[in-house]
Design a protein around this motif. Structure first.
Motif, PDB file in Angstrom:
ATOM      1  N   ALA A   1       0.836  -1.202   0.000  1.00 49.98           N
ATOM      2  CA  ALA A   1       0.000   0.000   0.000  1.00 49.98           C
ATOM      3  C   ALA A   1       0.873   1.255   0.000  1.00 49.98           C
ATOM      4  CB  ALA A   1      -0.926  -0.014   1.212  1.00 49.98           C
ATOM      5  N   PHE A   2       1.957   1.236   0.777  1.00 51.56           N
ATOM      6  CA  PHE A   2       2.899   2.365   0.836  1.00 51.56           C
ATOM      7  C   PHE A   2       3.434   2.653  -0.561  1.00 51.56           C
ATOM      8  CE2 PHE A   2       7.220   3.903   0.990  1.00 51.56           C
ATOM      9  CZ  PHE A   2       7.217   4.884   1.959  1.00 51.56           C
ATOM     10  N   ASN A   3       3.920   1.624  -1.261  1.00 48.65           N
ATOM     11  CA  ASN A   3       4.499   1.821  -2.592  1.00 48.65           C
ATOM     12  C   ASN A   3       3.447   2.273  -3.597  1.00 48.65           C
ATOM     13  OD1 ASN A   3       7.319   1.357  -2.450  1.00 48.65           O
ATOM     14  ND2 ASN A   3       6.950  -0.810  -2.133  1.00 48.65           N
ATOM     15  N   ALA A   4       2.242   1.752  -3.464  1.00 51.32           N
ATOM     16  CA  ALA A   4       1.181   2.163  -4.382  1.00 51.32           C
ATOM     17  C   ALA A   4       0.859   3.644  -4.202  1.00 51.32           C
ATOM     18  CB  ALA A   4      -0.065   1.310  -4.155  1.00 51.32           C
ATOM     19  N   ILE A   5       0.788   4.093  -2.970  1.00 50.38           N
ATOM     20  CA  ILE A   5       0.493   5.506  -2.696  1.00 50.38           C
ATOM     21  C   ILE A   5       1.617   6.394  -3.233  1.00 50.38           C
ATOM     22  CG2 ILE A   5       0.180   7.214  -0.863  1.00 50.38           C
ATOM     23  CD1 ILE A   5      -1.140   4.933   0.787  1.00 50.38           C
ATOM     24  N   VAL A   6       2.864   5.969  -3.032  1.00 45.18           N
ATOM     25  CA  VAL A   6       4.002   6.745  -3.546  1.00 45.18           C
ATOM     26  C   VAL A   6       3.977   6.766  -5.069  1.00 45.18           C
ATOM     27  CG1 VAL A   6       6.515   6.798  -3.740  1.00 45.18           C
ATOM     28  CG2 VAL A   6       5.444   6.327  -1.527  1.00 45.18           C
ATOM     29  N   ARG A   7       3.750   5.609  -5.678  1.00 48.24           N
ATOM     30  CA  ARG A   7       3.779   5.487  -7.137  1.00 48.24           C
ATOM     31  C   ARG A   7       2.641   6.280  -7.785  1.00 48.24           C
ATOM     32  NH1 ARG A   7       4.921   0.447  -7.044  1.00 48.24           N
ATOM     33  NH2 ARG A   7       2.739  -0.190  -6.816  1.00 48.24           N
ATOM     34  N   GLU A   8       1.493   6.284  -7.128  1.00 48.92           N
ATOM     35  CA  GLU A   8       0.307   6.940  -7.707  1.00 48.92           C
ATOM     36  C   GLU A   8       0.126   8.367  -7.196  1.00 48.92           C
ATOM     37  OE1 GLU A   8      -2.539   4.094  -6.482  1.00 48.92           O
ATOM     38  OE2 GLU A   8      -1.650   2.498  -7.686  1.00 48.92           O
ATOM     39  N   ALA A   9       1.181   8.890  -6.563  1.00 42.87           N
ATOM     40  CA  ALA A   9       1.185  10.290  -6.098  1.00 42.87           C
ATOM     41  C   ALA A   9       0.015  10.604  -5.177  1.00 42.87           C
ATOM     42  CB  ALA A   9       1.191  11.244  -7.284  1.00 42.87           C
ATOM     43  N   GLY A  10      -0.400   9.612  -4.386  1.00 40.64           N
ATOM     44  CA  GLY A  10      -1.421   9.847  -3.381  1.00 40.64           C
ATOM     45  C   GLY A  10      -2.845   9.842  -3.883  1.00 40.64           C
ATOM     46  N   SER A  11      -3.056   9.611  -5.199  1.00 40.74           N
ATOM     47  CA  SER A  11      -4.418   9.700  -5.743  1.00 40.74           C
ATOM     48  C   SER A  11      -5.330   8.597  -5.220  1.00 40.74           C
ATOM     49  CB  SER A  11      -4.375   9.649  -7.275  1.00 40.74           C
ATOM     50  OG  SER A  11      -3.780   8.423  -7.716  1.00 40.74           O
ATOM     51  N   THR A  12      -4.764   7.456  -4.822  1.00 42.00           N
ATOM     52  CA  THR A  12      -5.583   6.340  -4.318  1.00 42.00           C
ATOM     53  C   THR A  12      -5.327   6.092  -2.832  1.00 42.00           C
ATOM     54  OG1 THR A  12      -3.864   4.768  -4.988  1.00 42.00           O
ATOM     55  CG2 THR A  12      -5.601   5.235  -6.594  1.00 42.00           C
ATOM     56  N   MET A  13      -4.879   7.120  -2.125  1.00 35.57           N
ATOM     57  CA  MET A  13      -4.497   6.936  -0.732  1.00 35.57           C
ATOM     58  C   MET A  13      -5.666   6.453   0.130  1.00 35.57           C
ATOM     59  SD  MET A  13      -2.603   9.599   1.819  1.00 35.57           S
ATOM     60  CE  MET A  13      -3.899  10.817   1.671  1.00 35.57           C
TER      61      MET A  13
ATOM     62  N   ASN B   1      23.697  -2.591  -1.395  1.00 34.35           N
ATOM     63  CA  ASN B   1      22.542  -2.015  -0.712  1.00 34.35           C
ATOM     64  C   ASN B   1      21.902  -3.102   0.137  1.00 34.35           C
ATOM     65  OD1 ASN B   1      20.217  -0.787   0.113  1.00 34.35           O
ATOM     66  ND2 ASN B   1      19.679   0.018  -1.894  1.00 34.35           N
ATOM     67  N   ARG B   2      22.270  -3.136   1.409  1.00 35.95           N
ATOM     68  CA  ARG B   2      21.756  -4.169   2.294  1.00 35.95           C
ATOM     69  C   ARG B   2      20.473  -3.755   3.009  1.00 35.95           C
ATOM     70  NH1 ARG B   2      26.329  -7.526   5.558  1.00 35.95           N
ATOM     71  NH2 ARG B   2      27.333  -8.501   3.777  1.00 35.95           N
ATOM     72  N   LEU B   3      20.074  -2.524   2.847  1.00 38.89           N
ATOM     73  CA  LEU B   3      18.845  -2.066   3.492  1.00 38.89           C
ATOM     74  C   LEU B   3      17.673  -2.146   2.518  1.00 38.89           C
ATOM     75  CD1 LEU B   3      20.241   1.068   5.343  1.00 38.89           C
ATOM     76  CD2 LEU B   3      19.704  -1.140   6.328  1.00 38.89           C
ATOM     77  N   SER B   4      17.786  -3.053   1.578  1.00 40.97           N
ATOM     78  CA  SER B   4      16.849  -3.086   0.458  1.00 40.97           C
ATOM     79  C   SER B   4      15.439  -3.462   0.888  1.00 40.97           C
ATOM     80  CB  SER B   4      17.331  -4.055  -0.615  1.00 40.97           C
ATOM     81  OG  SER B   4      18.556  -3.628  -1.144  1.00 40.97           O
ATOM     82  N   ILE B   5      14.598  -2.444   0.986  1.00 45.73           N
ATOM     83  CA  ILE B   5      13.148  -2.626   1.069  1.00 45.73           C
ATOM     84  C   ILE B   5      12.612  -1.881  -0.144  1.00 45.73           C
ATOM     85  CG2 ILE B   5      11.059  -2.030   2.322  1.00 45.73           C
ATOM     86  CD1 ILE B   5      12.582  -2.337   4.885  1.00 45.73           C
ATOM     87  N   PRO B   6      12.012  -2.581  -1.081  1.00 49.19           N
ATOM     88  CA  PRO B   6      11.605  -1.917  -2.327  1.00 49.19           C
ATOM     89  C   PRO B   6      10.733  -0.698  -2.069  1.00 49.19           C
ATOM     90  CG  PRO B   6      11.369  -4.294  -2.520  1.00 49.19           C
ATOM     91  CD  PRO B   6      11.670  -4.010  -1.084  1.00 49.19           C
ATOM     92  N   ILE B   7      11.194   0.445  -2.551  1.00 53.47           N
ATOM     93  CA  ILE B   7      10.429   1.689  -2.462  1.00 53.47           C
ATOM     94  C   ILE B   7      10.314   2.244  -3.867  1.00 53.47           C
ATOM     95  CG2 ILE B   7      10.303   4.007  -1.483  1.00 53.47           C
ATOM     96  CD1 ILE B   7      12.007   3.106   0.800  1.00 53.47           C
ATOM     97  N   ALA B   8       9.104   2.567  -4.279  1.00 51.37           N
ATOM     98  CA  ALA B   8       8.883   3.083  -5.623  1.00 51.37           C
ATOM     99  C   ALA B   8       9.747   4.320  -5.866  1.00 51.37           C
ATOM    100  CB  ALA B   8       7.402   3.429  -5.813  1.00 51.37           C
ATOM    101  N   GLY B   9      10.509   4.289  -6.960  1.00 51.86           N
ATOM    102  CA  GLY B   9      11.321   5.445  -7.328  1.00 51.86           C
ATOM    103  C   GLY B   9      12.682   5.519  -6.679  1.00 51.86           C
ATOM    104  N   GLU B  10      12.999   4.595  -5.760  1.00 57.42           N
ATOM    105  CA  GLU B  10      14.287   4.624  -5.080  1.00 57.42           C
ATOM    106  C   GLU B  10      15.255   3.626  -5.715  1.00 57.42           C
ATOM    107  OE1 GLU B  10      15.424   6.560  -2.215  1.00 57.42           O
ATOM    108  OE2 GLU B  10      13.767   7.690  -3.086  1.00 57.42           O
TER     109      GLU B  10
END
Length: 645
Positions: free
Chosen positions: A353-365, A508-517
């Motif tokens: 849900a976090f990545n979706a909100i970031v990816r969709e610029a908050g439109s589906t928050m 990168n050992r702190l790899s938690i997939p974040i949209a755009g990172e």
């Protein structure tokens, strides 16, 4: 009558005895008054001469006097009261003592007592300076800056390396004056002291490196609030810091603070490898404690070496007297590290849900928040706010207005929920790079080549943070000028086994997939290796760069990565691909790195298998047993001892 004997005949003068007595009295009175008037300066100068204060080690340190060059390394003329002060410590001492007695004028802050408080503080401990006071009312700016009643301790900060700037590759060092004010628990308004080169804006990178190595820049100390340093290092460049809080005596702390006042803004010549931030800060501490801090510079002096020296002194003190030098060591994590651990508080569904909100610029928050309980909504929104703040600060200059708009939208949603405390992720203790082995490495091993012949293998590097080393940071690697020389015992033949000009591995050992990172790991190597070429001994030069992906299970002493390298070689094939995977493990004092993969053998799609590994067991902080195996180079195996110094 006064009789003066001339042989045996008395001669009578025409002066009355009372007149002569009066004359002698007035002469004596005049000499006494003159002597009394001159005595404060004269007596102090004489005492300073008798005690040889002009060549006292502390006085020379106060002047930043280089005894080999017979001059001070400070370039600013106003740092000296005597025209000859830059190369004559006697003249500067005389001028300093005489200036103490100069009258105060309307511009009191330019009086030597206000400009050079450290000199007079130290001299007051050696001589009796009339009417000396540490906090003279004439020196108002000094009193406000020094915060005599508020500074509780002094810290040195080790900043982790940053590959985005050549001068910061090996890390950085800062000094911090701690006030421990209750309403500023993180010390953001504590004063920090930085030493750096004065570089023109938009300087050419190649010119920057050349001038930085050759002393082509001036440098100086500057003072800033800690929040400005935190903004640059932990929030913009994503670098971790370790704060070493020292246990200095009141006198040591006072002298150090006063000397910082004297030296801020003064110019030095900057040398990237040795006369850098760590060296100059070590000189400051070297002035106020008895132990030698700077130590021996081997043509280079890196920040981590300074902190290794602090720990050496601390161990010696604790063993001898029980009194430490280092009061505590505290991790100040980067904003990126804080964010990744914050996101680990979310469930897998919440991360999606976090990545979706970031990816969709908050439109589906609102849609993604609806299934969650109020407590989980708060946690998700707090994580989104932390990420947006991270983005706003990381984007240097003016950030995109859409980022601010998304943050405002998230904040509005958060304010509509019941108030609840922000849940902060617990960041595990991460040892400072100075907690491991020292960076300079020398080794000797018994090696075996492809033909089965054994030989003595000698290795050395001025800076080695190897991925299996006890001083490496989270499995990363930075090695400079790593050379191995072989010696055949039978014919005393000496040969080059390999030379790496530079070797970098950044995972990168702190790899938690974040949209755009950026989640990628990468490596770089430039060097030459001894290889088998048409059945004979040959050498292959190469420059390679690889990109891949790393992973590290939570709370497990194991990590891995997959990487594809593209390399240019001097032997056929000139261009090669090298896909491979590797595992790294930490098992107590044992470090293991093993890899396997393939390397292109030509341009028709043929590949040769490759494999290898290194094992290192730390005997103590200075020595380690190391084993190396490979099927790639002429040297197939080696076992030996590494010495770190």
């Amino acid at each position: 009558m006064i009789y003066i004997k001339n042989g045996d005949v008395p001669i009578t003068t025409g002066l009355q005895s009372s007149t002569v007595c009066s004359l002698f009295f007035f002469i004596a009175l005049f000499l006494w008054v003159a002597s009394a008037h001159a005595s404060p300066v004269t007596e102090i100068l004489n005492e300073a001469e008798q005690r040889r204060l002009a060549v006292h080690p502390t006085w020379l340190k106060l002047l930043h006097y280089d005894q080999e060059k017979n001059q001070s390394v400070v370039l600013t003329d106003t740092f000296f009261l005597s025209p000859e002060g830059g190369h004559d410590p006697y003249a500067e001492l005389t001028a300093t003592l005489m200036a103490y007695f100069s009258p105060w004028d309307q511009d009191a802050m330019n009086h030597p007592r206000c400009r050079f408080p450290a000199r007079y503080f130290w001299l007051s401990k050696q001589l009796t300076l009339p009417n000396y006071t540490l906090r003279d009312d004439h020196c108002q700016r000094l009193k406000e800056w020094a915060l005599f009643d508020h500074v509780t301790s002094v810290s040195f900060l080790l900043v982790s390396g940053y590959l985005g700037n050549p001068a910061s590759t090996f890390g950085h060092a800062l000094l911090k004056l701690n006030t421990d004010v209750p309403d500023d628990p993180l010390g953001f308004f504590d004063l920090t002291i930085n030493y750096g080169a004065l570089i023109p804006e938009h300087e050419n990178p190649l010119r920057y490196i050349v001038r930085g190595l050759s002393g082509g820049y001036e440098a100086g100390f500057s003072d800033r609030y800690f929040y400005t340093q935190d903004l640059v290092y932990t929030r913009t460049e994503f670098r971790d810091m370790w704060e070493y809080r020292l246990a200095l005596s009141d006198q040591e702390q006072t002298l150090l603070i006063l000397y910082i006042w004297e030296i801020v803004g003064k110019k030095f010549t900057y040398y990237f490898l040795d006369k850098n931030c760590a060296y100059r800060l070590a000189e400051l501490l070297n002035m106020v404690i008895d132990e030698e801090v700077v130590g021996e510079a081997h043509g280079w002096y890196l920040p981590v070496e300074f902190f290794h020296r602090l720990q050496d002194i601390d161990r010696t003190r604790r063993k001898a007297t029980g009194n430490p030098l280092i009061q505590s060591i505290r991790l100040i994590p980067s904003s990126q590290r804080k964010l990744f651990y914050q996101l680990q508080l979310l469930t897998m569904a919440e991360r999606k849900a976090f990545n979706a909100i970031v990816r969709e610029a908050g439109s589906t928050m609102l849609q993604h928040l609806q299934p969650l309980t109020p407590e989980r909504k708060s946690l998700l929104l707090d994580s989104l706010l932390a990420y947006q703040q991270y983005r706003l600060i990381a984007e240097k200059g003016e950030p995109d207005l859409s980022v601010r708009a998304i943050k405002d939208q998230i904040l509005l949603a958060r304010l509509q929920l019941p108030a609840s405390p922000v849940v902060e992720a617990e960041i595990p203790a991460i040892l400072s790079p100075a907690e491991g082995s020292k960076p300079m490495a020398i080794g000797a091993s018994l090696a075996i080549g492809n033909d089965g012949d054994s030989f003595l293998r000698l290795t050395g590097s001025p800076f080695k943070q190897e991925r299996i080393g006890q001083n490496r940071f989270e499995g990363n690697e930075l090695v400079v000028l790593d050379i191995a020389v072989g010696v055949f015992e039978e014919d005393q033949k000496i040969f080059l086994d390999h030379l790496d000009m530079i070797r970098i591995f950044n995972t990168n050992r702190l790899s938690i997939p974040i949209a755009g990172e950026n989640q990628f790991s990468w490596d770089l190597r430039a060097g030459v290796s001894r290889v088998e070429n048409n059945g004979a001994d040959g050498y292959d030069g190469l420059v390679s760069f690889g990109v891949g992906y790393g992973w590290a299970p939570r709370q497990r002493p194991i990590a891995g990565y997959a990487m594809v390298d593209l390399a240019a070689h001097t032997l056929d094939p000139l261009v090669r691909l090298r896909p491979h995977v590797a595992l790294q493990a930490d098992i107590g004092q044992l470090r293991v790195w093993a890899y396997t993969g393939a390397e292109s053998a030509g341009y028709n799609g043929d590949f040769n298998s490759i494999w290898g590994g290194k094992f290192q067991y730390l005997i103590n902080s200075r020595y380690a047993l190391q084993i190396e195996l490979t099927n790639e180079r002429f040297t197939r195996a080696s076992v030996g001892i590494n010495w770190y110094r």
